[in-house]
Design an enzyme around this catalytic site. Structure first.
Site: not given
Ligand code: AMP
Length: 172
Positions: A59, A96
């Protein structure tokens, strides 16, 4: 900003129970919202001499490309393992469940570059922290970190280095 917010769709329990997924496809498909997003993101970096925008799969490729185009910079994809055809540098990070890896082409960034790393959403910060470390290992002059949406309650900024320059268009 209110217009963009009105075009973001919350999807409950996706991809797992308890997650409220911020779905930007509803903003990307709206011509006005996409235009505002591209403009507002690029305004953050107009005078900073940015030479490369790194977009995180998948994305982060969408507005990352627009940002690069608007800034007159190049675009560099950060991809999941095995997708990039030439020699890469890699970073692994904990998710996770288990460990994930992200890669960038070895020749994509050099010491003269000023880099913006872009992703759509900052959640726990693990993904961005890994890409940040990867880009840092390539010794660019400067790194900026950029998101469309920051999920403040998940505290993702704490996963990033204290001196990282982070900008998010929308904080929830
Ligand atoms: P992170 O936990 O910051 O490593 O997030 C990992 C990836 O998952 C990011 O690139 C986001 O695009 C996606 N992501 C995580 N949580 C969400 C959420 N609640 N809504 C949309 N995208 C998410």
């Amino acid at each position: 900003m209110e217009y963009i917010k009105s075009k973001i769709r919350d999807v409950i329990d996706f991809p797992a129970k308890g997650v409220v997924f911020k779905d930007l496809t509803t903003a990307f498909k709206d011509p006005r919202a996409l235009h505002i997003l591209g403009w507002d993101l690029s305004q953050l970096y107009r005078d900073k001499g940015v030479t490369k925008v790194v977009g995180i799969e998948s994305r982060g490729f969408i507005c990352g490309s627009i940002l690069a185009f608007e800034l007159g910079a190049g675009f560099v994809p950060a991809r999941k393992p095995g997708k990039l055809p030439a020699e890469t540098v890699q970073a692994s990070y904990s998710k996770e469940y288990g460990v994930d890896t992200i890669e960038i082409h070895k020749d994509a960034i050099g010491p003269d570059d000023i880099v913006v790393i872009h992703d759509d959403v900052l959640a726990t910060g693990g993904t961005m922290a890994a890409v940040y470390n990867l880009v840092k290992s390539m010794n660019p002059k400067k790194i900026y970190v950029n998101f469309i949406i920051e999920l403040g309650a998940l505290g993702g900024r704490k996963a990033l280095p204290a001196d990282a320059e982070v900008e998010s268009l929308l904080v929830y």
